[in-house]
Design a protein around this motif. Sequence first.
Motif, PDB file in Angstrom:
ATOM      1  N   THR A  55       0.590 -43.343 -36.587  1.00 17.47           N
ATOM      2  CA  THR A  55       0.534 -42.047 -37.260  1.00 17.47           C
ATOM      3  C   THR A  55      -0.888 -41.659 -37.653  1.00 17.47           C
ATOM      4  OG1 THR A  55       0.847 -42.922 -39.519  1.00 17.47           O
ATOM      5  CG2 THR A  55       2.828 -42.485 -38.225  1.00 17.47           C
ATOM      6  N   ASP A  56      -1.861 -42.470 -37.275  1.00 22.81           N
ATOM      7  CA  ASP A  56      -3.247 -42.231 -37.680  1.00 22.81           C
ATOM      8  C   ASP A  56      -4.158 -42.227 -36.459  1.00 22.81           C
ATOM      9  OD1 ASP A  56      -6.018 -43.748 -38.618  1.00 22.81           O
ATOM     10  OD2 ASP A  56      -5.294 -42.272 -40.061  1.00 22.81           O
ATOM     11  N   ASP A  57      -4.761 -41.079 -36.173  1.00 20.54           N
ATOM     12  CA  ASP A  57      -5.597 -40.940 -34.981  1.00 20.54           C
ATOM     13  C   ASP A  57      -6.768 -41.917 -34.974  1.00 20.54           C
ATOM     14  OD1 ASP A  57      -4.513 -38.585 -33.393  1.00 20.54           O
ATOM     15  OD2 ASP A  57      -4.693 -37.671 -35.374  1.00 20.54           O
ATOM     16  N   ALA A  58      -7.419 -42.072 -36.125  1.00 17.44           N
ATOM     17  CA  ALA A  58      -8.577 -42.959 -36.187  1.00 17.44           C
ATOM     18  C   ALA A  58      -8.176 -44.398 -35.885  1.00 17.44           C
ATOM     19  CB  ALA A  58      -9.233 -42.864 -37.569  1.00 17.44           C
ATOM     20  N   SER A  59      -7.037 -44.820 -36.413  1.00 17.99           N
ATOM     21  CA  SER A  59      -6.549 -46.178 -36.167  1.00 17.99           C
ATOM     22  C   SER A  59      -6.239 -46.386 -34.689  1.00 17.99           C
ATOM     23  CB  SER A  59      -5.297 -46.436 -37.010  1.00 17.99           C
ATOM     24  OG  SER A  59      -4.679 -47.648 -36.647  1.00 17.99           O
ATOM     25  N   VAL A  60      -5.576 -45.412 -34.076  1.00 15.40           N
ATOM     26  CA  VAL A  60      -5.237 -45.493 -32.654  1.00 15.40           C
ATOM     27  C   VAL A  60      -6.495 -45.566 -31.802  1.00 15.40           C
ATOM     28  CG1 VAL A  60      -4.204 -44.251 -30.724  1.00 15.40           C
ATOM     29  CG2 VAL A  60      -2.998 -44.374 -32.918  1.00 15.40           C
ATOM     30  N   ASN A  61      -7.442 -44.685 -32.079  1.00 14.50           N
ATOM     31  CA  ASN A  61      -8.677 -44.660 -31.287  1.00 14.50           C
ATOM     32  C   ASN A  61      -9.470 -45.949 -31.439  1.00 14.50           C
ATOM     33  OD1 ASN A  61      -8.131 -42.077 -30.316  1.00 14.50           O
ATOM     34  ND2 ASN A  61      -9.194 -41.071 -32.011  1.00 14.50           N
ATOM     35  N   ALA A  62      -9.484 -46.498 -32.653  1.00 16.14           N
ATOM     36  CA  ALA A  62     -10.212 -47.748 -32.881  1.00 16.14           C
ATOM     37  C   ALA A  62      -9.556 -48.904 -32.125  1.00 16.14           C
ATOM     38  CB  ALA A  62     -10.262 -48.058 -34.373  1.00 16.14           C
ATOM     39  N   ALA A  63      -8.222 -48.928 -32.102  1.00 11.90           N
ATOM     40  CA  ALA A  63      -7.515 -50.000 -31.389  1.00 11.90           C
ATOM     41  C   ALA A  63      -7.806 -49.939 -29.895  1.00 11.90           C
ATOM     42  CB  ALA A  63      -6.014 -49.888 -31.646  1.00 11.90           C
ATOM     43  N   LEU A  95       9.717 -34.912 -40.523  1.00 12.16           N
ATOM     44  CA  LEU A  95       8.317 -35.000 -40.100  1.00 12.16           C
ATOM     45  C   LEU A  95       7.879 -36.454 -39.974  1.00 12.16           C
ATOM     46  CD1 LEU A  95       6.731 -32.145 -42.231  1.00 12.16           C
ATOM     47  CD2 LEU A  95       6.978 -32.193 -39.741  1.00 12.16           C
ATOM     48  N   ARG A  96       8.317 -37.284 -40.911  1.00 16.57           N
ATOM     49  CA  ARG A  96       7.952 -38.697 -40.882  1.00 16.57           C
ATOM     50  C   ARG A  96       8.536 -39.389 -39.645  1.00 16.57           C
ATOM     51  NH1 ARG A  96      10.838 -43.320 -44.379  1.00 16.57           N
ATOM     52  NH2 ARG A  96       9.800 -45.113 -43.455  1.00 16.57           N
ATOM     53  N   VAL A  97       9.823 -39.147 -39.397  1.00 10.71           N
ATOM     54  CA  VAL A  97      10.488 -39.810 -38.274  1.00 10.71           C
ATOM     55  C   VAL A  97       9.883 -39.367 -36.945  1.00 10.71           C
ATOM     56  CG1 VAL A  97      12.673 -40.040 -37.038  1.00 10.71           C
ATOM     57  CG2 VAL A  97      12.636 -40.171 -39.536  1.00 10.71           C
ATOM     58  N   PHE A  98       9.685 -38.070 -36.784  1.00 10.47           N
ATOM     59  CA  PHE A  98       9.105 -37.576 -35.533  1.00 10.47           C
ATOM     60  C   PHE A  98       7.654 -38.008 -35.366  1.00 10.47           C
ATOM     61  CE2 PHE A  98      12.863 -35.113 -35.047  1.00 10.47           C
ATOM     62  CZ  PHE A  98      12.918 -34.746 -33.711  1.00 10.47           C
ATOM     63  N   ASP A  99       6.933 -38.139 -36.474  1.00  9.42           N
ATOM     64  CA  ASP A  99       5.532 -38.556 -36.393  1.00  9.42           C
ATOM     65  C   ASP A  99       5.408 -39.950 -35.791  1.00  9.42           C
ATOM     66  OD1 ASP A  99       2.807 -38.154 -36.663  1.00  9.42           O
ATOM     67  OD2 ASP A  99       2.746 -38.829 -38.745  1.00  9.42           O
ATOM     68  N   VAL A 100       6.322 -40.832 -36.156  1.00 10.12           N
ATOM     69  CA  VAL A 100       6.292 -42.194 -35.620  1.00 10.12           C
ATOM     70  C   VAL A 100       6.922 -42.251 -34.235  1.00 10.12           C
ATOM     71  CG1 VAL A 100       7.060 -44.576 -35.942  1.00 10.12           C
ATOM     72  CG2 VAL A 100       6.334 -43.226 -37.921  1.00 10.12           C
ATOM     73  N   ASN A 101       8.147 -41.749 -34.108  1.00 10.81           N
ATOM     74  CA  ASN A 101       8.943 -41.966 -32.906  1.00 10.81           C
ATOM     75  C   ASN A 101       8.543 -41.108 -31.706  1.00 10.81           C
ATOM     76  OD1 ASN A 101      10.358 -43.730 -34.486  1.00 10.81           O
ATOM     77  ND2 ASN A 101      12.239 -42.556 -34.560  1.00 10.81           N
ATOM     78  N   ALA A 102       7.941 -39.960 -31.956  1.00  7.97           N
ATOM     79  CA  ALA A 102       7.590 -39.068 -30.853  1.00  7.97           C
ATOM     80  C   ALA A 102       6.095 -38.765 -30.809  1.00  7.97           C
ATOM     81  CB  ALA A 102       8.392 -37.764 -30.950  1.00  7.97           C
ATOM     82  N   VAL A 103       5.564 -38.257 -31.906  1.00 15.25           N
ATOM     83  CA  VAL A 103       4.135 -37.921 -31.925  1.00 15.25           C
ATOM     84  C   VAL A 103       3.290 -39.180 -31.742  1.00 15.25           C
ATOM     85  CG1 VAL A 103       2.276 -36.809 -33.221  1.00 15.25           C
ATOM     86  CG2 VAL A 103       4.611 -35.941 -33.408  1.00 15.25           C
ATOM     87  N   GLY A 104       3.756 -40.287 -32.271  1.00 15.28           N
ATOM     88  CA  GLY A 104       3.031 -41.546 -32.095  1.00 15.28           C
ATOM     89  C   GLY A 104       2.866 -41.911 -30.634  1.00 15.28           C
ATOM     90  N   ILE A 105       3.873 -41.610 -29.824  1.00 18.56           N
ATOM     91  CA  ILE A 105       3.766 -41.865 -28.384  1.00 18.56           C
ATOM     92  C   ILE A 105       2.645 -41.040 -27.778  1.00 18.56           C
ATOM     93  CG2 ILE A 105       4.945 -41.503 -26.172  1.00 18.56           C
ATOM     94  CD1 ILE A 105       7.529 -42.366 -27.504  1.00 18.56           C
ATOM     95  N   VAL A 106       2.547 -39.787 -28.192  1.00 20.63           N
ATOM     96  CA  VAL A 106       1.484 -38.918 -27.681  1.00 20.63           C
ATOM     97  C   VAL A 106       0.113 -39.439 -28.099  1.00 20.63           C
ATOM     98  CG1 VAL A 106       0.536 -36.587 -27.711  1.00 20.63           C
ATOM     99  CG2 VAL A 106       3.011 -36.914 -27.679  1.00 20.63           C
ATOM    100  N   ARG A 107      -0.028 -39.796 -29.370  1.00 19.81           N
ATOM    101  CA  ARG A 107      -1.325 -40.290 -29.858  1.00 19.81           C
ATOM    102  C   ARG A 107      -1.796 -41.507 -29.058  1.00 19.81           C
ATOM    103  NH1 ARG A 107       0.884 -39.397 -35.137  1.00 19.81           N
ATOM    104  NH2 ARG A 107      -0.168 -37.651 -36.175  1.00 19.81           N
TER     105      ARG A 107
END
Length: 231
Positions: A55-63, A95-107
């Motif tokens: 759910t965090d762009d900076a965390s994803v990009n750093a990983a 918003l929380r559920v979609f942020d993890v389960n769907a938007v997280g896939i996009v990120r």
Amino acid sequence: MTVALITGANKGIGFETARQLTEAGYAVYLGARDAERGEKAAAEIGARFVHLDVTDDASVNAALATVEETEGRLDVLVNNAGVLVADPLDGPTALRVFDVNAVGIVRVTEAALPLLRRAENPRVVNVSSSLGSFWVNTNPDRVEHGMFLPLYAASKAAASMLTVQYAKAYADIRFNAVEPGPTATDMTAGFGIDDIAGPPAESAKIVVRLATLDLDVPTGTLQDKDGELAW
């Protein structure tokens, strides 16, 4: 050595997927948002921990930057991180559920695409659910027909559709969604499936099967233990 990144992998299906891929000789990056639990899980199976909060762009990009710096490419991405929340049925929870389960896939997928395209046989597995299948939900012979989990089901339908769309956009990458089967995990406890739920290790075998496919196999599918599942 084949390089794999798995999100939400400090426990449950994600952890078992990481363990099985590690045992198969893959260089596995175990992603988790809880650093203490993630590091402990990675050490237990000989994987490499990366802090990753979907759910965090900076965390994803750093990983993904860590994977790029160390490996230079990514062969397998498993978008496993997910949440199962039944109530309250309101906007903030949705918003929380979609942020993890769907938007997280996009990120994660968007951040990983440059590394995936450097691999010879790139694969992406999105851990979805039969509850996201319109066919399953409207079939009275299926146990899911009687389950009411609108946010989880809708977000997993989104995850499956993202799989189809990515498969259309990137023919050189194998994108598939998986229904791992009812599984006894912390996430599913208390949702009425205890009597049919199997161990995470069995569910992970289905994820691993899709994660180890060759280039001449289908892409853009939803699969369970028996093969392709109707949308």
